[in-house]
Design a protein around this motif. Structure first.
Motif, PDB file in Angstrom:
ATOM      1  N   GLY A  76       0.821  -1.219   0.000  1.00 33.42           N
ATOM      2  CA  GLY A  76       0.000   0.000   0.000  1.00 33.42           C
ATOM      3  C   GLY A  76       0.845   1.254   0.000  1.00 33.42           C
ATOM      4  O   GLY A  76       0.564   2.212   0.713  1.00 33.42           O
ATOM      5  N   VAL A  81       2.662   4.229  -2.783  1.00 35.85           N
ATOM      6  CA  VAL A  81       2.016   4.997  -3.847  1.00 35.85           C
ATOM      7  C   VAL A  81       1.795   4.147  -5.110  1.00 35.85           C
ATOM      8  O   VAL A  81       0.786   4.322  -5.804  1.00 35.85           O
ATOM      9  CB  VAL A  81       2.803   6.312  -4.139  1.00 35.85           C
ATOM     10  N   ASN A 105      10.945  10.303   1.213  1.00 34.55           N
ATOM     11  CA  ASN A 105      11.516  10.664  -0.082  1.00 34.55           C
ATOM     12  C   ASN A 105      11.694  12.177  -0.216  1.00 34.55           C
ATOM     13  O   ASN A 105      11.370  12.924   0.700  1.00 34.55           O
ATOM     14  CB  ASN A 105      10.638  10.099  -1.208  1.00 34.55           C
ATOM     15  N   SER A 106      12.159  12.599  -1.381  1.00 34.10           N
ATOM     16  CA  SER A 106      12.479  14.026  -1.573  1.00 34.10           C
ATOM     17  C   SER A 106      11.287  14.843  -2.055  1.00 34.10           C
ATOM     18  O   SER A 106      11.461  16.008  -2.421  1.00 34.10           O
ATOM     19  CB  SER A 106      13.630  14.177  -2.557  1.00 34.10           C
ATOM     20  N   ARG A 108       0.652  -8.844   6.733  1.00 31.64           N
ATOM     21  CA  ARG A 108       1.966  -9.078   6.114  1.00 31.64           C
ATOM     22  C   ARG A 108       1.903 -10.345   5.264  1.00 31.64           C
ATOM     23  O   ARG A 108       1.644 -11.439   5.795  1.00 31.64           O
ATOM     24  CB  ARG A 108       3.049  -9.238   7.183  1.00 31.64           C
ATOM     25  N   GLY A 149      18.961   6.415   2.292  1.00 25.36           N
ATOM     26  CA  GLY A 149      19.105   7.858   2.061  1.00 25.36           C
ATOM     27  C   GLY A 149      18.536   8.599   3.261  1.00 25.36           C
ATOM     28  O   GLY A 149      17.437   8.285   3.709  1.00 25.36           O
ATOM     29  N   PHE A 171      18.319  12.583   5.577  1.00 29.07           N
ATOM     30  CA  PHE A 171      18.259  14.032   5.346  1.00 29.07           C
ATOM     31  C   PHE A 171      18.716  14.830   6.561  1.00 29.07           C
ATOM     32  O   PHE A 171      18.711  14.319   7.679  1.00 29.07           O
ATOM     33  CB  PHE A 171      16.811  14.451   5.030  1.00 29.07           C
ATOM     34  N   PRO A 177      19.251  13.641  -0.263  1.00 30.22           N
ATOM     35  CA  PRO A 177      19.556  12.592   0.692  1.00 30.22           C
ATOM     36  C   PRO A 177      21.009  12.135   0.582  1.00 30.22           C
ATOM     37  O   PRO A 177      21.647  12.317  -0.456  1.00 30.22           O
ATOM     38  CB  PRO A 177      18.618  11.462   0.271  1.00 30.22           C
ATOM     39  N   GLU A 226      14.341  -2.236   4.561  1.00 31.52           N
ATOM     40  CA  GLU A 226      13.572  -1.046   4.940  1.00 31.52           C
ATOM     41  C   GLU A 226      14.263  -0.455   6.151  1.00 31.52           C
ATOM     42  O   GLU A 226      14.911  -1.192   6.906  1.00 31.52           O
ATOM     43  CB  GLU A 226      12.126  -1.418   5.328  1.00 31.52           C
ATOM     44  N   THR A 263      10.584  -0.636  -7.445  1.00 32.29           N
ATOM     45  CA  THR A 263      10.435   0.756  -7.853  1.00 32.29           C
ATOM     46  C   THR A 263      11.297   1.733  -7.053  1.00 32.29           C
ATOM     47  O   THR A 263      10.787   2.539  -6.285  1.00 32.29           O
ATOM     48  CB  THR A 263       8.966   1.173  -7.679  1.00 32.29           C
ATOM     49  N   THR A 266       7.193   9.224  -8.872  1.00 30.86           N
ATOM     50  CA  THR A 266       6.805  10.007 -10.053  1.00 30.86           C
ATOM     51  C   THR A 266       6.152   9.114 -11.099  1.00 30.86           C
ATOM     52  O   THR A 266       5.236   9.543 -11.807  1.00 30.86           O
ATOM     53  CB  THR A 266       8.061  10.673 -10.671  1.00 30.86           C
TER      54      THR A 266
HETATM   55  C1  LIG Z   1      15.662   8.970   0.111  1.00 32.43           C
HETATM   56  C2  LIG Z   1      14.695   8.778  -1.027  1.00 32.43           C
HETATM   57  C3  LIG Z   1      14.326   9.863  -1.820  1.00 32.43           C
HETATM   58  C4  LIG Z   1      13.424   9.679  -2.871  1.00 32.43           C
HETATM   59  N1  LIG Z   1      12.973  10.770  -3.565  1.00 32.43           N
HETATM   60  C5  LIG Z   1      12.060  10.614  -4.545  1.00 32.43           C
HETATM   61  C6  LIG Z   1      11.506  11.737  -5.201  1.00 32.43           C
HETATM   62  O1  LIG Z   1      11.781  12.879  -4.854  1.00 32.43           O
HETATM   63  N2  LIG Z   1      10.640  11.525  -6.220  1.00 32.43           N
HETATM   64  C7  LIG Z   1      10.285  10.260  -6.622  1.00 32.43           C
HETATM   65  O2  LIG Z   1       9.520  10.127  -7.563  1.00 32.43           O
HETATM   66  N3  LIG Z   1      10.766   9.172  -5.979  1.00 32.43           N
HETATM   67  C8  LIG Z   1      11.621   9.324  -4.945  1.00 32.43           C
HETATM   68  N4  LIG Z   1      12.068   8.241  -4.262  1.00 32.43           N
HETATM   69  C9  LIG Z   1      11.580   6.922  -4.631  1.00 32.43           C
HETATM   70  C10 LIG Z   1      10.145   6.729  -4.157  1.00 32.43           C
HETATM   71  O3  LIG Z   1      10.021   7.071  -2.803  1.00 32.43           O
HETATM   72  C11 LIG Z   1       9.737   5.289  -4.404  1.00 32.43           C
HETATM   73  O4  LIG Z   1      10.045   4.954  -5.746  1.00 32.43           O
HETATM   74  C12 LIG Z   1       8.255   5.069  -4.199  1.00 32.43           C
HETATM   75  O5  LIG Z   1       7.825   5.590  -2.961  1.00 32.43           O
HETATM   76  C13 LIG Z   1       7.971   3.587  -4.292  1.00 32.43           C
HETATM   77  O6  LIG Z   1       6.619   3.376  -3.998  1.00 32.43           O
HETATM   78  P1  LIG Z   1       6.110   1.893  -3.838  1.00 32.43           P
HETATM   79  O7  LIG Z   1       4.678   1.969  -3.547  1.00 32.43           O
HETATM   80  O8  LIG Z   1       6.545   1.088  -5.001  1.00 32.43           O
HETATM   81  O9  LIG Z   1       6.944   1.336  -2.585  1.00 32.43           O
HETATM   82  P2  LIG Z   1       6.704   1.666  -1.049  1.00 32.43           P
HETATM   83  O10 LIG Z   1       6.239   3.038  -0.846  1.00 32.43           O
HETATM   84  O11 LIG Z   1       7.924   1.230  -0.323  1.00 32.43           O
HETATM   85  O12 LIG Z   1       5.508   0.728  -0.685  1.00 32.43           O
HETATM   86  C14 LIG Z   1       5.642  -0.660  -0.587  1.00 32.43           C
HETATM   87  C15 LIG Z   1       4.623  -1.101   0.422  1.00 32.43           C
HETATM   88  O13 LIG Z   1       4.608  -2.508   0.472  1.00 32.43           O
HETATM   89  C16 LIG Z   1       4.412  -2.890   1.822  1.00 32.43           C
HETATM   90  N5  LIG Z   1       4.894  -4.260   1.978  1.00 32.43           N
HETATM   91  C17 LIG Z   1       6.171  -4.701   1.861  1.00 32.43           C
HETATM   92  N6  LIG Z   1       6.221  -6.017   2.075  1.00 32.43           N
HETATM   93  C18 LIG Z   1       4.946  -6.422   2.332  1.00 32.43           C
HETATM   94  C19 LIG Z   1       4.372  -7.672   2.637  1.00 32.43           C
HETATM   95  N7  LIG Z   1       5.105  -8.784   2.747  1.00 32.43           N
HETATM   96  N8  LIG Z   1       3.029  -7.720   2.850  1.00 32.43           N
HETATM   97  C20 LIG Z   1       2.260  -6.595   2.752  1.00 32.43           C
HETATM   98  N9  LIG Z   1       2.769  -5.388   2.477  1.00 32.43           N
HETATM   99  C21 LIG Z   1       4.093  -5.301   2.259  1.00 32.43           C
HETATM  100  C22 LIG Z   1       5.243  -1.876   2.598  1.00 32.43           C
HETATM  101  O14 LIG Z   1       4.866  -1.791   3.948  1.00 32.43           O
HETATM  102  C23 LIG Z   1       4.964  -0.604   1.824  1.00 32.43           C
HETATM  103  O15 LIG Z   1       3.877   0.116   2.333  1.00 32.43           O
HETATM  104  C24 LIG Z   1      12.936   8.384  -3.170  1.00 32.43           C
HETATM  105  C25 LIG Z   1      13.291   7.304  -2.360  1.00 32.43           C
HETATM  106  C26 LIG Z   1      14.136   7.499  -1.289  1.00 32.43           C
HETATM  107  C27 LIG Z   1      14.454   6.334  -0.401  1.00 32.43           C
END
Ligand SMILES: Cc1cc2nc3c(=O)[nH]c(=O)nc-3n(C[C@H](O)[C@H](O)[C@H](O)COP(=O)(O)OP(=O)(O)OC[C@H]3O[C@@H](n4cnc5c(N)ncnc54)[C@H](O)[C@@H]3O)c2cc1C
Length: 448
Positions: A11, A13, A50-51, A191, A245, A247, A287, A296, A406, A412
């Motif tokens: 859950g 983005v 994130n940033s 989980r 990363g 801040f 970062p 994580e 991702t 983005t």
């Molecule tokens: C320092 C930093 C700066 C960044 N800056 C930017 C930026 O400025 N702009 C940009 O576009 N991107 C940026 N990013 C990247 C961006 O934050 C990620 O690409 C994006 O948030 C990924 O989203 P996601 O939903 O794929 O992963 P996540 O947001 O990590 O979500 C994954 C979800 O899966 C859940 N999960 C994991 N394992 C399980 C399981 N076994 N069962 C159930 N749930 C589970 C987790 O709890 C989590 O909620 C940055 C990242 C970092 C670390």
């Protein structure tokens, strides 16, 4: 009751966005999203992690023109969605933004880049040192209060909807989807331990033994997508190099986003400064980039190693890729410098030297470590090609199960990835996705 057409694991983005996209633009009847935390978007998509940038390629100097054209389309989908939904100053924020070159060599690089990129980004402005002085006085003010000695030029926009609270965006996606189809379910505090074939689909099995069934499973579990894929027998040729990363906070010194010239060998944005859109009155700097053993950020002090990482990375190929990376002196120095950033006493003193490239008058007492901020970027290692992947990775099984990894700029790309995944899911389920309406509303340029 626990049977769905599609189950999305994660859950953040990415997952929330696909949950919304399938609900709004497809005729799929029942979709569920499963999240291990008790709240959505608490890992990489959290406002602390994130940033908060929409990376559209205009000021990210490590992007080639081809990559910039591609990310621009992803970025405009997020921007258009937020504006269409009137999320200004709640989810999306407007501010000036620029990439700066400092010193003769970087000024030359920035000038050349600006000429090349202004055709991709109409309205992209070139800023002289004088212009930057009036827009971002702290970037030009030197340590002694006069102007800094080096030449500085910039390229960017006077104002742009370029900052997003991705946590708030994730929550909004879910709220919209639930309003449209209350049958679609959100499971929090669940989980997922493994995914097993069952009947014509899959059983998604929780660590507590709960089971949810789906015809199609989409895994958007961030750092945990790869361990889940490998447990299901996929992506066995991949490893992971987690890069943390973090801040620092400074007082309100910048009016907009200021990025530096980035090293194209590194897959993520270099140190930059910008106003935090959530914590009022603070400039965020970072970062940092520290290779870590965790998938994580840990909530527990003694928890320094994710056991899943051992399974992913205890392979000679992964070690060879790491060795090759360390053999490159630029990357080695960058990694070492970032390790030193984390040393007590010396770390802050070293970090400030890098940050002073953006704000030369910054003093040690101005910055405080942003505790609890930042996250891990799970960079994927391709063991067959023996290289580090610079960006996102998708494992399509072709059997009703897809895994997304991702790292930046994954937030983005959330609507772009949701579109691609929705197309795959409807094709598999023999359903319909109204791509024309999706593009008409979010990226009309692509329809022409
Ligand atoms: C320092 C930093 C700066 C960044 N800056 C930017 C930026 O400025 N702009 C940009 O576009 N991107 C940026 N990013 C990247 C961006 O934050 C990620 O690409 C994006 O948030 C990924 O989203 P996601 O939903 O794929 O992963 P996540 O947001 O990590 O979500 C994954 C979800 O899966 C859940 N999960 C994991 N394992 C399980 C399981 N076994 N069962 C159930 N749930 C589970 C987790 O709890 C989590 O909620 C940055 C990242 C970092 C670390």
């Amino acid at each position: 009751m626990n049977e769905f057409d599609v189950v999305i694991i994660g859950g953040g983005v990415s997952g929330c966005c696909t949950f919304y996209t399938l609900t709004e633009y497809s005729d799929i009847k029942k979709v569920a999203i499963i999240e291990k935390e008790t709240k959505l978007a608490q890992i990489s998509s959290s406002h602390k992690a994130n940033s908060q940038t929409i990376h559209d390629g205009s000021i990210e100097t490590n992007y080639s023109p081809e990559k910039a054209k591609k990310v621009k389309l992803s970025a405009q989908k997020v921007r258009n969605f937020c504006l269409k939904e009137n999320l200004q100053n709640k989810v999306i924020y407007s501010m000036q933004k620029m990439a700066i070159g400092v010193g003769d060599h970087e000024c030359e690089v920035m000038t050349k880049r600006h000429e090349e990129f202004q055709y991709i980004f109409p309205g992209l402005k070139f800023y002289t040192k004088e212009a930057i002085k009036s827009m971002e006085p702290k970037v030009i003010e030197g340590k002694d209060g006069g102007d800094r000695p080096e030449n500085v030029v910039g390229s960017g926009f006077d104002s742009d909807w370029c900052a997003v609270n991705y946590e708030a965006l994730s929550e909004y996606f879910i709220q919209k989807a639930k309003e449209k189809n209350p049958q679609n379910e959100v499971f929090l505090g669940f989980r997922v331990n493994k995914i097993e074939p069952k009947n014509a689909g899959y059983a998604v099995i929780g660590a507590d033994g709960r089971e949810i069934y789906a015809k199609f499973v989409l895994v958007d579990a961030g750092s945990y997508s790869l361990p889940l894929a490998q447990r299901a027998g996929y992506g066995l040729d991949l490893g992971c190099l987690p890069v943390g990363g973090e801040f620092y906070f400074a007082p309100n010194l910048l009016k907009g986003k200021v990025y530096g010239v980035q090293n194209p060998k590194l897959p993520f944005a270099a140190l930059h400064g910008d106003p935090d859109v959530f914590v009022e009155g603070k400039t965020r700097l970072g970062p940092t980039a520290l290779a870590t053993l965790r998938l994580e950020n840990s909530r527990h002090f003694f928890d320094v190693l994710s056991p899943e990482l051992l399974k992913l990375d205890l392979h000679l190929d992964v070690m060879k890729v790491t060795y090759d990376l360390l053999s490159d002196s630029e990357i080695r120095n960058y990694i070492l410098r970032n390790i030193f950033f984390h040393l007590p006493f010396f770390g802050k003193r070293l970090f400030i030297k890098d940050a002073q490239k953006i704000i030369p008058s910054l003093k040690l007492e101005d910055i405080t470590f942003a505790k609890g901020y930042g996250e891990v970027r799970p960079q994927v290692v391709d063991r067959t090609a023996k290289k580090l992947e610079l960006g996102e990775k998708k494992i399509r099984t072709g059997k009703g199960m897809t895994f997304n990894m991702t790292p930046s700029p994954g937030a983005t790309s959330c609507l772009q990835n949701a579109m691609v995944d929705s197309e795959e899911i409807v094709a598999f389920l023999n359903a319909k996705f109204d791509k024309e309406r999706f593009l008409k509303e979010l990226s009309p340029e692509e329809l022409q």
